[in-house]
Design a protein around this motif. Structure first.
Motif, PDB file in Angstrom:
ATOM      1  N   LYS A  55       0.857  -1.180   0.000  1.00  0.00           N
ATOM      2  CA  LYS A  55       0.000   0.000   0.000  1.00  0.00           C
ATOM      3  C   LYS A  55       0.897   1.236   0.000  1.00  0.00           C
ATOM      4  O   LYS A  55       2.018   1.200   0.520  1.00  0.00           O
ATOM      5  CB  LYS A  55      -0.910   0.006   1.220  1.00  0.00           C
ATOM      6  N   THR A  56       0.408   2.329  -0.558  1.00  0.00           N
ATOM      7  CA  THR A  56       1.220   3.554  -0.632  1.00  0.00           C
ATOM      8  C   THR A  56       1.563   4.106   0.745  1.00  0.00           C
ATOM      9  O   THR A  56       2.537   4.839   0.893  1.00  0.00           O
ATOM     10  CB  THR A  56       0.472   4.627  -1.442  1.00  0.00           C
ATOM     11  N   ALA A  57       0.778   3.747   1.760  1.00  0.00           N
ATOM     12  CA  ALA A  57       1.053   4.245   3.116  1.00  0.00           C
ATOM     13  C   ALA A  57       2.131   3.423   3.825  1.00  0.00           C
ATOM     14  O   ALA A  57       2.617   3.828   4.887  1.00  0.00           O
ATOM     15  CB  ALA A  57      -0.232   4.226   3.947  1.00  0.00           C
ATOM     16  N   GLU A  58       2.519   2.286   3.239  1.00  0.00           N
ATOM     17  CA  GLU A  58       3.488   1.402   3.903  1.00  0.00           C
ATOM     18  C   GLU A  58       4.921   1.736   3.505  1.00  0.00           C
ATOM     19  O   GLU A  58       5.715   0.857   3.184  1.00  0.00           O
ATOM     20  CB  GLU A  58       3.167  -0.058   3.575  1.00  0.00           C
ATOM     21  N   THR A  59       5.258   3.023   3.545  1.00  0.00           N
ATOM     22  CA  THR A  59       6.599   3.445   3.120  1.00  0.00           C
ATOM     23  C   THR A  59       7.686   2.970   4.071  1.00  0.00           C
ATOM     24  O   THR A  59       8.834   2.809   3.664  1.00  0.00           O
ATOM     25  CB  THR A  59       6.666   4.969   3.005  1.00  0.00           C
ATOM     26  N   ASP A  60       7.357   2.770   5.351  1.00  0.00           N
ATOM     27  CA  ASP A  60       8.363   2.333   6.326  1.00  0.00           C
ATOM     28  C   ASP A  60       7.827   1.203   7.189  1.00  0.00           C
ATOM     29  O   ASP A  60       8.240   1.033   8.331  1.00  0.00           O
ATOM     30  CB  ASP A  60       8.785   3.519   7.204  1.00  0.00           C
ATOM     31  N   ALA A  61       6.897   0.421   6.627  1.00  0.00           N
ATOM     32  CA  ALA A  61       6.295  -0.678   7.384  1.00  0.00           C
ATOM     33  C   ALA A  61       7.143  -1.939   7.241  1.00  0.00           C
ATOM     34  O   ALA A  61       7.834  -2.145   6.246  1.00  0.00           O
ATOM     35  CB  ALA A  61       4.876  -0.935   6.891  1.00  0.00           C
ATOM     36  N   LYS A  62       7.084  -2.789   8.254  1.00  0.00           N
ATOM     37  CA  LYS A  62       7.830  -4.046   8.244  1.00  0.00           C
ATOM     38  C   LYS A  62       6.983  -5.128   7.575  1.00  0.00           C
ATOM     39  O   LYS A  62       6.491  -6.068   8.205  1.00  0.00           O
ATOM     40  CB  LYS A  62       8.217  -4.440   9.668  1.00  0.00           C
ATOM     41  N   VAL A  63       6.821  -4.958   6.273  1.00  0.00           N
ATOM     42  CA  VAL A  63       6.060  -5.900   5.467  1.00  0.00           C
ATOM     43  C   VAL A  63       6.909  -6.301   4.263  1.00  0.00           C
ATOM     44  O   VAL A  63       7.845  -5.586   3.881  1.00  0.00           O
ATOM     45  CB  VAL A  63       4.719  -5.291   4.994  1.00  0.00           C
ATOM     46  N   ALA A  64       6.571  -7.436   3.675  1.00  0.00           N
ATOM     47  CA  ALA A  64       7.370  -7.939   2.559  1.00  0.00           C
ATOM     48  C   ALA A  64       6.508  -8.706   1.579  1.00  0.00           C
ATOM     49  O   ALA A  64       5.488  -9.307   1.940  1.00  0.00           O
ATOM     50  CB  ALA A  64       8.497  -8.833   3.068  1.00  0.00           C
ATOM     51  N   VAL A  65       6.934  -8.674   0.308  1.00  0.00           N
ATOM     52  CA  VAL A  65       6.383  -9.527  -0.748  1.00  0.00           C
ATOM     53  C   VAL A  65       7.494 -10.478  -1.157  1.00  0.00           C
ATOM     54  O   VAL A  65       8.625 -10.046  -1.414  1.00  0.00           O
ATOM     55  CB  VAL A  65       5.905  -8.695  -1.953  1.00  0.00           C
ATOM     56  N   VAL A  66       7.214 -11.763  -1.187  1.00  0.00           N
ATOM     57  CA  VAL A  66       8.253 -12.744  -1.500  1.00  0.00           C
ATOM     58  C   VAL A  66       7.967 -13.403  -2.840  1.00  0.00           C
ATOM     59  O   VAL A  66       6.812 -13.528  -3.259  1.00  0.00           O
ATOM     60  CB  VAL A  66       8.364 -13.820  -0.397  1.00  0.00           C
ATOM     61  N   ASP A  67       9.024 -13.807  -3.508  1.00  0.00           N
ATOM     62  CA  ASP A  67       8.884 -14.509  -4.779  1.00  0.00           C
ATOM     63  C   ASP A  67       8.330 -15.911  -4.536  1.00  0.00           C
ATOM     64  O   ASP A  67       8.636 -16.555  -3.519  1.00  0.00           O
ATOM     65  CB  ASP A  67      10.240 -14.587  -5.473  1.00  0.00           C
ATOM     66  N   ALA A  68       7.535 -16.408  -5.466  1.00  0.00           N
ATOM     67  CA  ALA A  68       6.842 -17.685  -5.287  1.00  0.00           C
ATOM     68  C   ALA A  68       7.818 -18.847  -5.096  1.00  0.00           C
ATOM     69  O   ALA A  68       7.624 -19.697  -4.222  1.00  0.00           O
ATOM     70  CB  ALA A  68       5.927 -17.951  -6.476  1.00  0.00           C
ATOM     71  N   SER A  69       8.879 -18.897  -5.918  1.00  0.00           N
ATOM     72  CA  SER A  69       9.833 -20.006  -5.802  1.00  0.00           C
ATOM     73  C   SER A  69      10.587 -19.953  -4.478  1.00  0.00           C
ATOM     74  O   SER A  69      10.845 -20.986  -3.851  1.00  0.00           O
ATOM     75  CB  SER A  69      10.817 -19.977  -6.974  1.00  0.00           C
ATOM     76  N   TYR A  70      10.923 -18.738  -4.028  1.00  0.00           N
ATOM     77  CA  TYR A  70      11.612 -18.596  -2.745  1.00  0.00           C
ATOM     78  C   TYR A  70      10.668 -18.956  -1.600  1.00  0.00           C
ATOM     79  O   TYR A  70      11.078 -19.589  -0.621  1.00  0.00           O
ATOM     80  CB  TYR A  70      12.132 -17.173  -2.582  1.00  0.00           C
ATOM     81  N   ALA A  71       9.393 -18.557  -1.726  1.00  0.00           N
ATOM     82  CA  ALA A  71       8.416 -18.895  -0.697  1.00  0.00           C
ATOM     83  C   ALA A  71       8.232 -20.406  -0.579  1.00  0.00           C
ATOM     84  O   ALA A  71       8.107 -20.950   0.527  1.00  0.00           O
ATOM     85  CB  ALA A  71       7.075 -18.225  -1.012  1.00  0.00           C
ATOM     86  N   LYS A  72       8.242 -21.085  -1.722  1.00  0.00           N
ATOM     87  CA  LYS A  72       8.101 -22.536  -1.702  1.00  0.00           C
ATOM     88  C   LYS A  72       9.318 -23.192  -1.060  1.00  0.00           C
ATOM     89  O   LYS A  72       9.194 -24.138  -0.278  1.00  0.00           O
ATOM     90  CB  LYS A  72       7.914 -23.052  -3.138  1.00  0.00           C
TER      91      LYS A  72
END
Length: 483
Positions: free
Chosen positions: A201-218
């Motif tokens: 989200k545009t408000a998550e400029t300094d939030a401790k959140v992540a998007v991971v790649d599918a192969s890495y997540a697996k």
């Protein structure tokens, strides 16, 4: 009268018309197949480059990594000295592949003429070491124990050796990319689709959140709402992404500010992704950035395309050079053969044309008749050539031969080459990687129109040969052929 005579003559000379049409069809079909395969090569290459750039990106701005042997700090790992055999773990976050640029560079690039948009990113490599030290056990020699217990034996140091113990550590590395969550329509994450959860989200400029790649997540058994730990900081996984090209630009994506904090690189970026206002002015924009912002390296998709090797590059070269010239050579040969056959047919019809002239036909009318027949032959060849060409393109698409594309170093300094699939970070590869691309042969309307144009041109060229020959015939020539 014209069309009646034309129909009768074409029917009477079916074999000769079929030979001329077949020759033109061969050249036209080859042009269609080569053009469609070349288009497929271009699309395959674009698909490869999307894994480096992202959709909508025309060029990247970076600063070359420090030369080998410079004062670049080597990674150091420190462990606590403990009395027990507990597991030890430590990691090190490093900027990947490039020297950093000031975040203000993004604004400077965005102000250049011809730049529609610019966004910065920070590429990192995380090296993680896990393991444990195991204390050894002292084993006393039995012979030494007996000698001390015998007559005259006394004290002294026990005799023996330390057995067992040691250390066992696993070294793992993965790539982290800091993305500007306020501008998500530019950069490498745009070439991936969110297949689970959501994006930033545009408000998550300094939030401790992540998007991971599918192969890495697996591989790491990560999922939405779980956490991934980077340098002791836990990040909540909010989404899982799958790269369109089948290969990811990074293993983990976090907000840019968080990446800067992890790498202790406040207000720093490694890559500026640039979108040009006009795709035809990319070279001009590149020159302007290099001139006005010193110390930067500007890389366009054309520059990266030159680094693609493997069977994709070889096939692309064949389609664009050998295939193109072969198509031209076959077309020229087909046109010449059609012209010569038409001219030869006119020679065999001397009595016919001479008689028609004696009956009052003018040279122009005879010429138009010959050109009309040749034009019909050309159109027949065009229809046959389009059918064969479409069939050939369909076969290529149905088979979908697999081509390999190996991406080598594109210059400007080496990367760390660690764990991530990119090696050198999003937007540029420092370590090579190989992609498998299925080749297709799409046929566009423009190719069909070109084929029709070639068919008409072939008929007119053949008609010009025969028409010139027919216009020179005299009625007296017919009388010499009377038996």
């Amino acid at each position: 009268m014209f069309f009646t005579y034309l129909r009768r003559e074409l029917r009477r000379r079916r074999k000769a018309a079929l030979v001329v049409a077949s020759g033109l069809a061969l050249g036209i079909a080859l042009v269609i197949i080569v053009s469609s395969v070349s288009t497929g090569m271009t699309k395959a290459q674009d698909k490869v480059l999307e894994s480096l750039y992202g959709l909508g990106t025309d060029m990247t701005v970076t600063k070359a990594a420090a030369a080998p042997g410079s004062t670049t700090e080597r990674p150091r790992f420190e462990f606590d000295a403990k009395d027990d055999d507990s597991t030890q773990s430590t990691d090190r976050v490093m900027v990947q592949g490039f020297q950093t640029l000031a975040a203000t560079t993004v604004d400077e690039v965005g102000e250049q003429n011809g730049v529609a948009d610019a966004v910065g990113g920070l590429s990192l490599t995380v090296m993680k070491v896990d393991g444990q030290f195991k204390r050894g056990e002292f084993k006393q020699d039995e012979g030494a124990q007996d000698s001390r217990s015998g007559p005259g034996g006394g004290g002294g140091q026990p005799q023996g050796e330390v057995r067992g113990g040691g250390a066992s550590f696993d070294v793992n590395s993965f790539t982290v990319y800091g993305t500007d969550v306020t501008q998500q329509d530019l950069g490498p994450l745009t070439s991936s689709k969110i297949t689970a959860g959501r994006t930033f989200k545009t408000a998550e400029t300094d939030a401790k959140v992540a998007v991971v790649d599918a192969s890495y997540a697996k591989e790491k058994k990560l999922a939405v709402d779980k956490t991934v730990t980077i340098s002791g900081t836990a990040y909540k996984v909010i989404g899982v992404s799958t790269a369109d090209s089948g290969d990811a630009a990074a293993n983990v994506y976090v907000p840019l500010k968080q990446a800067q904090t992890l790498a202790d690189s406040k207000d720093k970026v490694t890559t500026v992704y640039v979108k040009a206002a006009d795709s035809q002015q990319i070279d001009t924009v590149k020159s302007a950035i290099q001139k006005n912002i010193s110390g930067t390296t500007v890389t366009t998709s054309a520059d990266l395309a030159d680094t693609v090797s493997g069977s994709l590059s070889t096939a692309s070269d064949l389609a664009s050079s050998v295939g193109k010239w072969l198509s031209i050579a076959v077309l020229i040969a087909a046109f010449l053969v059609a012209g010569l056959l038409t001219s030869s047919a006119v020679s065999r019809r001397v009595r016919e044309f001479g008689t028609l002239k004696a009956l009052g036909w003018k040279s122009g009318r005879v010429t138009r008749q010959v050109v009309g027949e040749a034009l019909v032959n050309g159109l027949m060849g065009g229809v046959l050539g389009i059918a064969v060409g479409l069939g050939g393109a369909y076969v290529v698409t149905a088979i979908s031969p697999t081509l390999t594309a190996q991406l080598g170093s594109s210059g400007g300094g080496g990367g760390m080459g660690g764990g991530g699939p990119m090696g050198g970070g999003p937007g540029r590869q420092a370590a090579s990687k190989t992609l498998d691309i299925a080749l297709t042969a799409p046929v566009s309307l423009s190719i069909i129109l070109i084929a029709v144009g070639l068919a008409v041109a072939g008929g007119l060229i053949a008609g010009a040969f025969g028409g010139w020959r027919a216009s020179r015939l005299r009625p007296a020539d017919a009388l010499r052929r009377v038996e």
